[in-house]
Design an enzyme around this catalytic site. Sequence first.
Site, PDB file in Angstrom:
ATOM      1  N   GLU A  70      -8.849   0.390   1.374  1.00  0.00           N
ATOM      2  CA  GLU A  70      -9.447  -0.087   0.114  1.00  0.00           C
ATOM      3  C   GLU A  70      -9.374   0.976  -0.971  1.00  0.00           C
ATOM      4  OE1 GLU A  70     -10.277  -2.297  -2.323  1.00  0.00           O
ATOM      5  OE2 GLU A  70     -11.266  -3.454  -0.740  1.00  0.00           O
ATOM      6  N   VAL A 122      -6.142   1.682  -3.706  1.00  0.00           N
ATOM      7  CA  VAL A 122      -5.833   0.940  -4.935  1.00  0.00           C
ATOM      8  C   VAL A 122      -7.097   0.765  -5.767  1.00  0.00           C
ATOM      9  CG1 VAL A 122      -4.885  -1.179  -5.924  1.00  0.00           C
ATOM     10  CG2 VAL A 122      -4.012  -0.339  -3.736  1.00  0.00           C
ATOM     11  N   ILE A 167     -13.124  -0.272  -7.041  1.00  0.00           N
ATOM     12  CA  ILE A 167     -13.047  -1.726  -7.165  1.00  0.00           C
ATOM     13  C   ILE A 167     -12.620  -2.313  -5.822  1.00  0.00           C
ATOM     14  CG2 ILE A 167     -11.992  -3.662  -8.408  1.00  0.00           C
ATOM     15  CD1 ILE A 167     -11.168  -1.660 -10.599  1.00  0.00           C
ATOM     16  N   GLU A 177      -3.716  15.852 -14.157  1.00  0.00           N
ATOM     17  CA  GLU A 177      -3.497  17.031 -13.343  1.00  0.00           C
ATOM     18  C   GLU A 177      -2.545  18.002 -14.032  1.00  0.00           C
ATOM     19  OE1 GLU A 177      -3.159  16.453  -9.184  1.00  0.00           O
ATOM     20  OE2 GLU A 177      -3.737  14.352  -9.315  1.00  0.00           O
ATOM     21  N   ASP A 217       2.440   6.649  -9.443  1.00  0.00           N
ATOM     22  CA  ASP A 217       1.171   6.334  -8.782  1.00  0.00           C
ATOM     23  C   ASP A 217       0.843   4.839  -8.920  1.00  0.00           C
ATOM     24  OD1 ASP A 217      -1.588   7.178  -7.683  1.00  0.00           O
ATOM     25  OD2 ASP A 217      -2.109   6.207  -9.574  1.00  0.00           O
ATOM     26  N   LYS A 231       0.575   1.703  -5.958  1.00  0.00           N
ATOM     27  CA  LYS A 231      -0.553   0.778  -5.817  1.00  0.00           C
ATOM     28  C   LYS A 231      -0.108  -0.676  -5.966  1.00  0.00           C
ATOM     29  CE  LYS A 231      -3.724   4.316  -7.538  1.00  0.00           C
ATOM     30  NZ  LYS A 231      -4.250   4.905  -8.805  1.00  0.00           N
ATOM     31  N   GLY A 278     -12.124   9.237  -8.910  1.00  0.00           N
ATOM     32  CA  GLY A 278     -13.351  10.020  -8.926  1.00  0.00           C
ATOM     33  C   GLY A 278     -13.972  10.083  -7.548  1.00  0.00           C
TER      34      GLY A 278
END
Lengths: 440, 440
Positions: A129, A132, A136, A190, A201, A205, A302
């Site tokens: 989970e 992605v 959420i 970054e 990235d 996903k 995060g």
Amino acid sequence: MKPIQVGLLGIGTVGSGTFNVLKRNQQEIQGRAGRGIEITMVADLDVARAQSVVGPDVKVVNDARAVIANPEIDIVIELIGGYGIAKALVLEAIAAGKHVVTANKALLAVHGTEIFAAASAKGVMVAFEAAVAGGIPIIKALREGLTANRIQWIAGIINGTTNFILSEMRDKGLDFDVVLKEAQSLGYAEADPTFDIEGVDAAHKVTLMSAIAFGIPVQFDKAYVEGITKLGAADIKYAEQLGYRIKLLGITKRTAAGIELRVHPTLVPAKRLIANVEGAMNAVMAHGDAVGTTLYYGKGAGSEPTASAVIADLVDITRLHTADAAQRVPHLAFQPDAISNTPVVAMSEVVTSYYLRLRVADEAGVLAKVTGLLAEAGISIDAVLQREADEISGEAATQTDVIILTHDCAEAKMNAALAQMQALPTVLQPITRIRKEELA
Amino acid sequence: MKPIQVGLLGIGTVGSGTFNVLKRNQQEIQGRAGRGIEITMVADLDVARAQSVVGPDVKVVNDARAVIANPEIDIVIELIGGYGIAKALVLEAIAAGKHVVTANKALLAVHGTEIFAAASAKGVMVAFEAAVAGGIPIIKALREGLTANRIQWIAGIINGTTNFILSEMRDKGLDFDVVLKEAQSLGYAEADPTFDIEGVDAAHKVTLMSAIAFGIPVQFDKAYVEGITKLGAADIKYAEQLGYRIKLLGITKRTAAGIELRVHPTLVPAKRLIANVEGAMNAVMAHGDAVGTTLYYGKGAGSEPTASAVIADLVDITRLHTADAAQRVPHLAFQPDAISNTPVVAMSEVVTSYYLRLRVADEAGVLAKVTGLLAEAGISIDAVLQREADEISGEAATQTDVIILTHDCAEAKMNAALAQMQALPTVLQPITRIRKEELA
């Protein structure tokens, strides 16, 4: 019943968040799961720092294999990232009969087929989970919430760094390079932002979501990937004037020719909710034949938002680890024998509409030539915006911008028309081409 | 394996959608569930109409109890609605060892405790994704997707009829009564729209979400319920000028004093995504301590969107019906022994900020008197908007509107201050009071 025991490989930002949330909310989580869930062993190269995060009661080692080898451990969380050692460790954990939770989209988008097959053969779950859209619960929504549907398309803002950059470019009228530096200094990008700003990235996903939505294998190598580095503040401004916002979207769509799988900057009508998702937030739209359009919004990265997803997977596994495999949700939503070989279509076959920006000489007949080439190619025009020459700041007043919105046409046809337009002597700079989606 | 057999009680709009989607997408659904799912028996008072919907291969009866008594049936879908016969039939189905899927929010919000206890005692599942927000998988998101979190608040647009009416009132500047008639002629509002426009339907739904979020029993009788019938076009216009939209929200919040549970028109900052949810669409915001704010958006009603949720429940039950009860997700998210007795606080104790509209005599000193009363009550003012008398169309120019936004204060304190303001001879009409939430 004694708590289910979890081993953690890599205790950086997400790992610390996972440890802290599990501890802080242990009563709520146990109240839901019906059983305690505890991280009892951690592997990290920086043992001292790791020990300071988890305190003296948790065993910390520098060898991930010691965690995998520990017979007390039921679930291994992989938060190392990348394709290298992470792949080896995930496969070893599976081989050792451990369930695996990972946030590693790169690993699964590229090696998912091998990893899920190994897990199915061994009868363990690999849950992702957190891979992605961070916190959420989008994997759960797609895989379980929308099971009734023939899913038709998914479009998502699934990279917070680029959405932050695009939001800042629009708010402040700044160019990409300037905002990237700001994002880096704020920690939203970054030091090496390549994977984010080049769309890699997001492509990882959307590859995972595509497989789940359409019942196809993960095929990252088939994804079309285009980042945001070439976008200028001017494009964002012109798009706004035409009623659109520019977002980096991961898009996957079912068409008669096969599955579209692509990441690129996209004009979206400003009135759509997803066009109003600002800053580092993520949002995913999913359209199913029964449910219509749905949208899921939240923090895509995060420490604790991602931990929220990791722990949701831990609870699911805690519930189901003693169940037989038939009762579990398949890794890619469809049972292994129901996976289809519907092809991913080449980008040249994708049909969409376009925003074109041409820097042209401000002289008579230029627009006629450009639109003439589009007409010859059979590409019809939806709208044209021609700037007054004196609106072009910092440029000679002998140049101007022509912005064209087209109706739908195939990418190959547009590429050919673009090459012809680019060859016109009155077209003075490389043409900017941005795809447009109505998402209706 | 032979398909799991489903009996359907009541084949109206949602029932027909469920039957049609199950049939149309049977290959996809079986590919996900690992087993076919078929409606093999239907009970409806209008047997002929029902038979015409399902065709000759499905048995149609006019006696729901014949479906419950059929030993071949594994799952019963209840789509009759209301508290009466539906309650009896759901309890009988449970007693007969059938799993139950229902879209009946009224039934569960009022009798959920009894029904879930009966199901747990019998070892069957009662699934109700379709009871809240139609096709949005919000029950799954709250119950499984956010398991890591201590949920702090939920706020949702969970009634499409009222959101359609409010959207139209804003778009067209019309008053409630006019738009209600339009909504009825378009089929967005029922002939007797009381449950929708008075907030009762939304209160049923937020009662269910509150129980799931906070681990408390369903307590519809403790909900504060206020509808949209008293809203005027003027309030919507003034709110807009102050940067807000008015939405009918179902709100449930964890506070030091207990759980808030309330439905009322609410000012929401116009820049929030939820403020931009238009027409008959639904959206639910959920804020957890780890994940932060998330939002879920989609169609909250209608035949196939609701069927999408009903079928998702059928798939979940198909997966889990042979598993032991410990592996299932608890009905109200928390294990029965983890349900808490945290009280629902009285509306008088709820602390929020307010929008007040006062129709006053256009004479010197009125504003001073009104604001003086608020100051005496210790209620501080965030903003004041006083209209020029001549902006008030169709009224004597001797009247004007004063709009006040307050900071947070307890409802009881506001009620007392309102009574004092209302008693002023210069306040000419009943004061409009609308609560305001920042949802940050």
